[in-house]
Design an enzyme around this catalytic site. Sequence first.
Site, PDB file in Angstrom:
ATOM      1  N   SER A 163       0.843  -1.193   0.000  1.00  0.00           N
ATOM      2  CA  SER A 163       0.000   0.000   0.000  1.00  0.00           C
ATOM      3  C   SER A 163       0.879   1.244   0.000  1.00  0.00           C
ATOM      4  CB  SER A 163      -0.830  -0.028   1.295  1.00  0.00           C
ATOM      5  OG  SER A 163      -2.073   0.563   1.132  1.00  0.00           O
ATOM      6  N   CYS A 172      -6.411   0.239  13.052  1.00  0.00           N
ATOM      7  CA  CYS A 172      -7.787  -0.246  13.007  1.00  0.00           C
ATOM      8  C   CYS A 172      -8.299  -0.612  14.386  1.00  0.00           C
ATOM      9  CB  CYS A 172      -7.887  -1.460  12.104  1.00  0.00           C
ATOM     10  SG  CYS A 172      -7.176  -1.163  10.503  1.00  0.00           S
TER      11      CYS A 172
HETATM   12  N1  PLP Z   1      -1.453  -5.146   6.059  1.00  0.00           N
HETATM   13  C1  PLP Z   1      -0.724  -4.555   7.010  1.00  0.00           C
HETATM   14  C2  PLP Z   1       0.406  -5.288   7.629  1.00  0.00           C
HETATM   15  C3  PLP Z   1      -1.035  -3.264   7.428  1.00  0.00           C
HETATM   16  O1  PLP Z   1      -0.298  -2.689   8.377  1.00  0.00           O
HETATM   17  C4  PLP Z   1      -2.124  -2.587   6.828  1.00  0.00           C
HETATM   18  C5  PLP Z   1      -2.504  -1.240   7.293  1.00  0.00           C
HETATM   19  O2  PLP Z   1      -2.151  -0.813   8.362  1.00  0.00           O
HETATM   20  C6  PLP Z   1      -2.836  -3.249   5.823  1.00  0.00           C
HETATM   21  C7  PLP Z   1      -2.480  -4.525   5.459  1.00  0.00           C
HETATM   22  C8  PLP Z   1      -3.988  -2.581   5.140  1.00  0.00           C
HETATM   23  O3  PLP Z   1      -3.536  -1.482   4.415  1.00  0.00           O
HETATM   24  P1  PLP Z   1      -4.598  -0.515   3.721  1.00  0.00           P
HETATM   25  O4  PLP Z   1      -5.414   0.072   4.829  1.00  0.00           O
HETATM   26  O5  PLP Z   1      -3.794   0.486   3.003  1.00  0.00           O
HETATM   27  O6  PLP Z   1      -5.439  -1.346   2.828  1.00  0.00           O
END
Ligand code: PLP
Length: 399
Positions: A201, A327
């Site tokens: 991302s 989150c």
């Molecule tokens: N995977 C990991 C390890 C993350 O830290 C995050 C976001 O904090 C995500 C996936 C999800 O990223 P996004 O919110 O940009 O989809």
Amino acid sequence: MIYLDNNATTPVAAEVLDSMLPFFGDKYFNPSSMYEVAGFVRDAIESSRGLISEMLGITNANELIFTSCATESVNAAIFGAIAANPLKRHIITTVVEHPAVLEVCKSLVRDGFEVSFIGVNDRGELDVGEFVRALRSDTLLVTVMHANNETGVVFPIERLARVVKETDASILFLCDATQSMTKLPIRVDGNFRDVDMIAFSGHKFHAPKGIGGLYIRRGVRCRSFLIGGHQEFGRRGGTENVAFIVGMAKAIEVAAATHGEDVVRMEYLRDKLESGILELVPYVVINGAGAERMPNTLNVAVHCIEGEGILYQLSDREICASSGSACTSGSLEPSHVLTAMKIPFTAIHGSVRFSLSRYTTESEIDFVLQEFPIIVTKLRHLSPYWDQVNNKPRKDVKI
Ligand code: PLP
């Protein structure tokens, strides 16, 4: 303001913003249009794809597709793999994945799939023995993160992927590299040679929110997830987010230019913060200490007070940190990562994550070190678990 929440998101770098601006101005064309001026926009997408591919050691540029975020990339990879391989119904993941993976896997269990959730030890390291034992003849997919967003603990992806491929080359290996991209080495012609799919991302490395990437190795059976136009080689329909694609490529280029020195500086500042807190504040533990960790992450458990209390006090001093992943910090649920590490209850609730970036300065760290002990002392005096007379946890509190 002191921003130490870079694992949640990062500010857009000035060079990145500059690279994007033309596409909000006179370079607004749809990349699929046939007239000549649209060719510039199409070329911008392809040179961005080429640049990111080069950085990751990807030889066929059509192995990299652009998405809107890591959550989309992970969903596309998992559901795409399932759709293309309907006979296999076993998946392996870990208990400490980000919800983008964990919640998908839990929903698959509700749909009748079998999922092995591999545990971690008290340092947050994966139980490799349990992982190997979980591999089965009907295993479709293994999905393991590279670095943990809460603790920064790094999983040995090269080793895990090799074991998987040596056991059964048809098992797909997906790596969520959202936190490690630009911070740790990732080469699909090197340490990630046995990894089939990689999700990331842009907003974790100074590109804007709303752009992500998914690498799918040539030959991997993975059905398109977002069906529509012919964009992204027919693997992900929808008019491309040109400005953000260009910005993400620029962010990777900028990060690569100073990667070595950035890592050294971040690690130095993180270690300074860590040793300073350990020295100045009694009864604190570093979550993930002793494990290999990302250079920018510090997760500290402060016994006998609430992480939220610390965050509010930090916020009053214009210091931004987090009490868990972005989150989960909105809720009072204990972190699933720290719970899996069997961190004591009183420490999970007092855990705070500081995550640095290449823009973090030493004077910012010094200010946090000045304020943090004051905040902890103040909150402990109000804590029912803290014995004010002896300045230590009450005897019945297990540390
Ligand atoms: N995977 C990991 C390890 C993350 O830290 C995050 C976001 O904090 C995500 C996936 C999800 O990223 P996004 O919110 O940009 O989809």
